[in-house]
Motif scaffolding. Structure first.
Motif, mmCIF file in Angstrom:
data_model
loop_
_atom_site.group_PDB
_atom_site.id
_atom_site.type_symbol
_atom_site.label_atom_id
_atom_site.label_comp_id
_atom_site.label_asym_id
_atom_site.label_seq_id
_atom_site.Cartn_x
_atom_site.Cartn_y
_atom_site.Cartn_z
ATOM 1 N N ILE A 155 -12.976 13.401 17.892
ATOM 2 C CA ILE A 155 -13.891 14.477 17.496
ATOM 3 C C ILE A 155 -14.283 14.329 16.032
ATOM 4 C CG2 ILE A 155 -13.982 16.963 17.015
ATOM 5 C CD1 ILE A 155 -12.482 17.405 19.626
ATOM 6 N N GLN A 156 -13.306 14.042 15.169
ATOM 7 C CA GLN A 156 -13.627 13.854 13.759
ATOM 8 C C GLN A 156 -14.577 12.682 13.551
ATOM 9 O OE1 GLN A 156 -12.894 15.873 11.200
ATOM 10 N NE2 GLN A 156 -12.042 17.206 12.807
ATOM 11 N N LEU A 159 -18.056 13.822 14.689
ATOM 12 C CA LEU A 159 -18.632 14.770 13.728
ATOM 13 C C LEU A 159 -19.183 14.042 12.508
ATOM 14 C CD1 LEU A 159 -16.024 17.694 13.842
ATOM 15 C CD2 LEU A 159 -18.422 17.802 14.563
ATOM 16 N N GLN A 160 -18.446 13.042 12.025
ATOM 17 C CA GLN A 160 -18.889 12.292 10.854
ATOM 18 C C GLN A 160 -20.177 11.532 11.128
ATOM 19 O OE1 GLN A 160 -15.639 9.835 9.563
ATOM 20 N NE2 GLN A 160 -14.330 11.572 9.005
ATOM 21 N N GLY A 162 -22.446 12.539 13.244
ATOM 22 C CA GLY A 162 -23.491 13.470 13.646
ATOM 23 C C GLY A 162 -23.771 13.444 15.136
ATOM 24 N N ARG A 165 -21.646 18.591 17.307
ATOM 25 C CA ARG A 165 -21.599 19.690 16.355
ATOM 26 C C ARG A 165 -20.850 20.852 17.008
ATOM 27 N NH1 ARG A 165 -27.992 21.666 16.628
ATOM 28 N NH2 ARG A 165 -27.862 22.671 18.691
ATOM 29 N N PRO A 166 -20.263 21.759 16.226
ATOM 30 C CA PRO A 166 -19.627 22.946 16.815
ATOM 31 C C PRO A 166 -20.639 23.743 17.625
ATOM 32 C CG PRO A 166 -18.976 22.687 14.521
ATOM 33 C CD PRO A 166 -20.062 21.684 14.766
ATOM 34 N N TYR A 252 -17.563 22.181 21.391
ATOM 35 C CA TYR A 252 -18.550 21.339 20.714
ATOM 36 C C TYR A 252 -19.695 21.044 21.678
ATOM 37 C CZ TYR A 252 -14.682 20.502 17.473
ATOM 38 O OH TYR A 252 -13.637 20.654 16.582
#
Length: 276
Positions: A155-156, A159-160, A162, A165-166, A252
């Motif tokens: 997940i990290q 997210l990095q 893109g 997203r939440p 997410y």
């Protein structure tokens, strides 16, 4: 070459050969013999035949090393994850020194292309048509502590980049970690319930045998493998809401096309059609 039905699947055909023409029988029939077999010569119609061209096989091959899409080593060790780059391009040893140098210079001139981070196309986008279906929400599956760590790491990473997203969506599909024979695992989302209410997209998909036939007398054939190709296709806003997935951490949603969605192959094919 002769177009013949397969023994295992009579409704499927493939080209076999080369055969030798022994005799021309009339306007559309030929007596053919297989040079390396003891089988008796057989008569074939001209519609089942095509010329055979013999040529020397030369393969120039180079690939960029790195993990497969959405994969990581067992033990959730991300330190060895590839960052891409021209330096990771492997050139075939059958190439001459001058050829290797030319390819290295070509790759260096397009260095930004060799990246482990997926880009984003402007040629197409993916939508999810669920009609009048009500939002479907599924609780996250129970997983082991090691699997929870793997999910958090992935997940990290997304997210990095893109990729996600939440989310505050009313839709929610659970995460699944799929084991592979080599001991690695793949991060997936179980979209079966979402796919069940998604209307199908009947965009025509090419047939592999027809694509191979179009190669004809080509002397050089190039292949292209996109970095996480699906993730280079954006979702429209309604599709982002429906792509939401739930974990033990948070909810997410995807900004780009995730794997295992219905109609995803047809959307990706539209992108290929547009670029070809």
């Amino acid at each position: 070459m002769v177009l013949k039905a397969l023994q295992a699947h009579k409704m499927e055909v493939s080209w076999e050969g080369p055969f030798t023409v022994q005799e021309h029988l009339g306007a559309v029939h030929y007596l053919l013999a297989f040079p390396t077999s003891n089988r008796k010569p057989k008569v074939y119609h001209i519609n089942s035949l095509k010329p055979f061209y013999s040529r020397e096989l030369k393969v120039c091959h180079f690939t960029a090393q790195g993990g497969d899409d959405a994969e990581w080593p067992e033990g959730v060790d991300y330190e060895g994850k590839s960052d891409g780059g021209v330096q990771e391009v492997n050139l075939s040893m059958i190439l001459g020194r001058m050829q290797r140098q030319q390819i290295k210079e070509l790759c260096t001139s397009y260095a930004p292309t060799f990246s482990a981070t997926p880009g984003l196309t402007e040629w197409t986008y993916h939508s999810i048509d669920t009609g009048n279906a009500h939002p479907i929400k599924t609780q996250p599956y129970r997983v082991s502590p090691q699997a929870k760590t793997a999910i958090e790491w992935e997940i990290q990473d997304m997210l990095q980049m893109g990729v996600i997203r939440p989310s505050g969506s009313a839709w929610a599909s659970p995460v699944v970690l799929v084991p592979k024979p080599n001991g690695e695992i793949r991060f997936c989302v179980d979209y079966r319930k979402l796919n069940a209410v998604t209307r199908p997209d009947n965009h025509p998909m090419p047939r592999t045998d027809e694509l191979l036939e179009k190669l004809g007398r080509a002397q050089f054939i190039s292949t292209l493998d996109l970095t996480k190709g699906y993730w280079q296709v954006p979702l429209d806003e309604s599709a982002k809401e429906r792509s939401a997935f739930i974990t033990h951490v948070e909810l997410y949603e995807f900004n780009v096309l995730p794997f295992r969605l219905r109609n995803a192959p047809t959307t990706f094919q539209r992108l290929v059609d547009g670029l070809s």
